[in-house]
Design an enzyme around this catalytic site. Structure first.
Site, mmCIF file in Angstrom:
data_model
loop_
_atom_site.group_PDB
_atom_site.id
_atom_site.type_symbol
_atom_site.label_atom_id
_atom_site.label_comp_id
_atom_site.label_asym_id
_atom_site.label_seq_id
_atom_site.Cartn_x
_atom_site.Cartn_y
_atom_site.Cartn_z
ATOM 1 N N ASN A 566 37.151 47.774 39.559
ATOM 2 C CA ASN A 566 37.559 48.790 38.590
ATOM 3 C C ASN A 566 36.853 48.572 37.261
ATOM 4 O OD1 ASN A 566 39.023 46.384 38.091
ATOM 5 N ND2 ASN A 566 40.457 47.527 36.808
ATOM 6 N N CYS A 568 37.700 46.762 34.790
ATOM 7 C CA CYS A 568 37.785 45.398 34.244
ATOM 8 C C CYS A 568 37.636 44.330 35.311
ATOM 9 C CB CYS A 568 39.096 45.222 33.484
ATOM 10 S SG CYS A 568 39.336 46.429 32.171
ATOM 11 N N GLU A 570 39.181 43.425 38.065
ATOM 12 C CA GLU A 570 40.254 42.677 38.714
ATOM 13 C C GLU A 570 40.843 43.396 39.917
ATOM 14 O OE1 GLU A 570 42.769 45.233 35.914
ATOM 15 O OE2 GLU A 570 40.724 44.462 36.108
#
Length: 967
Positions: A566, A568, A570
């Site tokens: 995604n 970021c 994670e």
């Protein structure tokens, strides 16, 4: 040279100076020049040879001070504010010895005035009139001001109302408006934070006083200024009024009015308002609280209750669950993600944080992807887009018999879409594009964030990430060749991973050698790796993420393929394009680890209780959520993934006296992640008994009794000898849990993901996510303004050892928030409070590796290099791969000067956070949710021919590496 020879800057017209006795005089810039020259002469002596240099130096510093004082319109400034700006200019210019002498001189003078009774501005100040909104004027009510300050300071150690009042008297003027007065009170406390962090709590309470007046007056229609004690008795009644008003104006779901409001409002804990730090409350005020035409009418506990009720709206005993959720949120033991906080209980409850999509190789899918991005981003979703299926530059277009321009032009439009749809006006829109390393456009993809070249083939506002198969890293290690393909000719590579990918990839290479593949290009693998690291260093992108561990360890291998992460890095969930496509959705929240440790270690029982409730809250999001596209609804209801993470890791280390760069820190990362994982998996399995298994459970790794720890063996088998170095130890009863999961099932396909938590950690007043402390003293800039941030754990230790004083503050500023060069700080404190760049990055990778074995998804892991080189980058990212990490996030490198050397006090009601060194060009935005931050060129040491050969350039070197896109 004498003091009078420095050329003064032009005096600003009409600016007045408030003396310490409250009287006013005209502004005279010459006095600044004289004082500054004397300060230099006192430290450096009177040298005729240096007179010309000193003359120009003082003139430049004086100009800086004058510019700062006149940057924002003000009728008058206090003499102390002028001296603050002189100190700021000296520190910013690197004149540390002079600034230090100046600081000490000011302190000596202040003590002398106090001893002589000469500092009596407050007592002798002339009458100040306050202008009210209706235009009427009345004398400043000093009795109420004193009462407000007494309440704000009550129970807070090492603060006094008198100091705040003295700061206030420096800034008030006759005719000040009521709103300006409220702001001036907050500012007065904020200016004291750098010398005493506890004033942050005082500033928060003063802001709360302003918020109470704003909210209650708006609802009642009359001007009211209730204090905390009065408000505590009215909180329940206020909350009912607030809900009725919010429903009437269409901001809150009318369903909330059907709750037993007496029952839920009886649970409100008004005293928790007083526990919110200033940065947290200001963030809530600016970005989260409901407002009507800019007027906030939602108080903190009402806000948390509204969010809790929204999450409990479909529970059987809604009131009991709402109270349970409220207690967890308002205590800061757990915090839901930003979209949940924004939208829970509203008429558009889009509560999910992250959305992952795959874009297919046709115009309908590409432009449909833009539309989906816009709809998903509108309500605060962060986006991860898989663009690998789109054919590459030079590929044949059968429909027109033309030639493709590749994926890059489409990425340009995707980036512009994210900027245009700025998450409903609450924060910047954000997306990350992923591309596999074998795509023929990969080299152009690496250049997307460069500031040079054809701007039509650049995406300055979109994040990018490499989706790297293990086979590529093997070629790098063997110094072999790597072949690039257009996906329209090798379509199955997109859905293959592990051994199957490697075998098929080699078959395509053989076909290309036989002339059976039209578009392909062969490069030296280590050269492409070198370029990947070079671009990562220069622009902060593309991030490096690993395709095979994301898939080989995915519980949902039977249901699809993980094609990207995604925004970021994670989230690792399956996506699929097409008519029955699935857009992966993840619902995030984070446990405040700092609230679950004592000096003796982890409070396992409290953590179990928190995690059990948190998983229930996150599971509720799936059913309550407002879905903007059908593919997201289909995917979320089928798989029900959630992502429980953590924040406050660094604070938890400080509480236990564990140095971040140590075996003990790695062990704590392991044990805390194990406990989090154990309790989260248990909670999801128990929910499956109560509510049913998720629809695609059968065939998953869960159904086969394979937990995240066990999936390491799948990765090890695919990699072979020497390519995976991961600790397999455990301490809890995993055998029993395996059997429980296999027989009971799981409510959620995925339960664990560690997000950045940049904003929600601010609300809770703890360190971000798993991040080491970046600096011990710095100015934090975000969408809510500039804030002084000091490590309170450090200040407490320095006070205990008698080391906290003005000189220590000045030294922390000068040494960029680091203790390493401050001789009088003991070695044990330097080790405990080592900043991110003082920790060997191998410790961060080791801790991340221990966490990753317990996670069914991934973690947002920033990596820090104080002295980056080709060899260092090569070794670091190969270590991350061998350590079993699924993804990495930003690479941080140290700028030449990375913290503002200032008094942190401005004249405009805001803290000063001006970059201390200019940059020739803006660097890549360090966050999807924040502005571009200047970066500074870092020298690169020589590297051997076998390692990446980096050119000097810019990395993502920032004062405060926040990402506000996910949380």
């Amino acid at each position: 040279m004498t003091a009078s020879t420095a050329a003064p800057a032009a005096a600003p017209p009409a600016l007045r100076v408030i003396r310490r006795d409250g009287s006013e005089t005209g502004f005279d810039a010459t006095k600044i020049s004289v004082a500054t020259t004397k300060a230099f002469l006192a430290v450096e002596g009177d040298s005729g040879a240096a007179s010309s240099r000193l003359h120009h130096l003082v003139a430049g510093l004086t100009d800086q001070v004058v510019a700062a004082l006149t940057r924002h319109p003000a009728r008058a400034v206090h003499v102390e504010q002028i001296q603050d700006q002189v100190e700021l200019a000296l520190m910013r210019g690197g004149h540390h010895k002079v600034a230090r002498s100046y600081v000490l001189y000011r302190e000596q003078q202040a003590r002398a005035r106090a001893h002589d009774g000469g500092d009596t501005a407050a007592a002798d100040a002339p009458v100040v009139h306050v202008t009210h909104p209706d235009g009427s004027r009345a004398p400043l009510d000093r009795v109420r001001v004193a009462a407000v300050l007494d309440e704000a300071c009550a129970g807070v150690e090492d603060v006094t109302p008198d100091r705040v009042l003295a700061e206030l008297d420096r800034t008030v003027y006759d005719g000040i408006t009521a709103d300006e007065l409220a702001q001036a009170l907050v500012l007065a406390a904020r200016t004291l934070v750098e010398r005493e962090p506890a004033y942050s709590l005082v500033a928060s309470r003063l802001l709360l006083d302003r918020l109470r007046a704003e909210a209650v007056s708006h609802l009642s229609g009359t001007r009211e200024t209730p204090d905390h004690a009065t408000m505590a008795g009215r909180y329940a009644a206020y909350t009912k009024d607030y809900l009725r008003h919010a429903i009437a104006i269409g901001l809150v779901d009318p369903e909330l009015a059907t709750f037993d409001l007496d029952r839920v409002t009886a649970a409100i804990r008004p005293e928790r308002d007083l526990q919110i730090g200033f940065l947290g409350l200001q963030t809530l005020y600016d970005r989260y609280f409901l407002h009507e035409r800019g007027v906030r009418f939602e108080l903190p506990q009402a806000f948390f209750l509204r969010v809790a009720m929204g999450l409990a709206v479909r529970e059987v005993d809604r009131e009991a669950r709402a109270v349970e959720f409220y207690q967890l949120l308002s205590s800061f033991d757990f915090m839901a993600s930003t979209p949940t906080l924004f939208n829970s209980g509203t008429t558009r409850p889009q509560l999910s944080s992250c959305f992952l999509t795959t874009v297919d190789d046709d115009l309908e899918s590409i432009f449909g992807g833009y539309r989906d991005n816009a709809l998903l981003a509108k309500y605060s979703g962060g986006l991860g887009n898989d663009w690998t299926p789109v054919r590459g530059l030079g590929a044949h277009i059968r429909g027109t018999n033309g030639v493709s321009q590749g994926v890059v032009p489409f990425l340009k439009i995707a980036g512009d879409t994210a900027v245009a749809v700025n998450q409903g006006g609450k924060r910047k829109g954000a997306a990350c594009a992923y591309l596999e390393t074998w795509h023929v456009d990969i080299e152009e993809f690496l250049d997307l964030r460069k500031n040079t070249g054809d701007d039509r083939r650049r995406t300055h506002d979109m994040n990018t990430a490499n989706w790297v198969p293990d086979e590529f890293l093997r070629r790098v290690q063997a110094d072999g060749e790597w072949t690039l393909f257009s996906p329209d000719e090798v379509p199955d590579l997109h859905d293959l991973y592990g051994t199957a990918f490697a075998e098929r990839y080699r078959a395509y290479e053989a076909a290309a050698a036989r002339g059976e593949v039209r578009v392909h290009r062969t490069v030296r693998a280590v050269e492409l790796w070198r370029r990947m690291l070079t671009m990562l260093f220069e622009t902060g992108h593309p991030w490096i993420t690993f395709k095979d561990p994301c898939n080989l360890r995915s519980p949902q291998q039977h249901a699809g393929v993980v094609h990207s992460s995604n925004l970021c890095t994670e989230i690792t969930l399956n996506t699929r394009a097409g008519d029955e496509g699935e857009v992966a959705v993840c619902n995030l929240g984070s446990v405040n680890l700092a609230a679950h440790v004592t000096a003796d270690g982890l409070d396992a029982d409290k953590l179990r209780r928190t995690v059990t409730t948190a998983v229930r809250m996150l599971d509720n999001v799936v059913d309550i959520n407002f879905y903007t596209i059908p593919e997201a609804r289909r995917s979320n209801l089928r798989h029900r993934p959630v992502g429980l993470g953590l924040m406050g890791f660094s604070d938890a280390l400080f509480t236990q006296r564990i140095a971040p760069g140590s075996d003990a820190a790695v062990q704590f990362a392991d044990r805390s992640a194990e406990a989090l994982s154990f309790h989260a998996i248990t909670a999801s399995s128990d929910l499956a008994v109560e509510r049913g298994r998720y629809a695609s459970f059968d065939g998953s790794l869960w159904s086969r009794g394979i937990l995240p720890l066990d999936s390491l063996e799948l990765l090890a088998a695919a990699r072979g000898d020497g390519e995976l170095d991961v600790d397999r130890s455990s301490t809890l009863d995993w055998d029993a849990l395996r059997e429980k999961v296999r027989t009971q099932g799981m409510r959620n396909s995925n339960v664990l993901a560690i997000a950045p938590t940049a904003t929600i950690s601010n609300i809770c007043g703890v360190g971000q996510s798993i991040e080491p402390i970046h600096l011990n003293l710095y100015v934090k800039s975000n969408m809510s303004g500039d804030f002084t941030v000091i490590n309170p754990h450090l200040v407490r230790d320095l006070k205990d050892r008698g080391l906290w004083d003005e000189v220590m503050v000045a030294d922390l500023k000068y040494f960029d928030g680091s203790l390493a060069e401050i001789d009088r700080v003991p070695a044990d404190l330097k080790e405990l409070y080592a900043t991110a760049f003082e920790i060997e990055p191998r410790w961060l990778v080791a801790a991340a590796s221990r966490r990753q074995k317990w996670l069914d998804q991934a973690q947002s892991l920033n990596l820090y290099l104080a002295a980056p080189s080709g060899r260092a980058l090569d070794e670091l990212y190969r270590l991350a791969w061998r350590s079993g990490l699924k993804t990495t996030y930003y690479l941080r490198t140290r700028a030449a000067t990375s913290v503002e050397k200032s008094t942190l006090t401005g004249t405009d009601g805001r803290l000063t956070g001006v970059p201390s060194t200019p940059a020739a060009a803006p660097a890549a935005s360090p966050t999807a949710g924040g502005p571009a931050v200047p970066a500074t060129a870092v020298p690169i040491t020589a590297v051997p021919a076998t390692a990446p050969d980096l050119d000097p350039g810019r990395a993502c070197s920032v004062d405060d590496p926040d990402c506000e896109a996910c949380q």
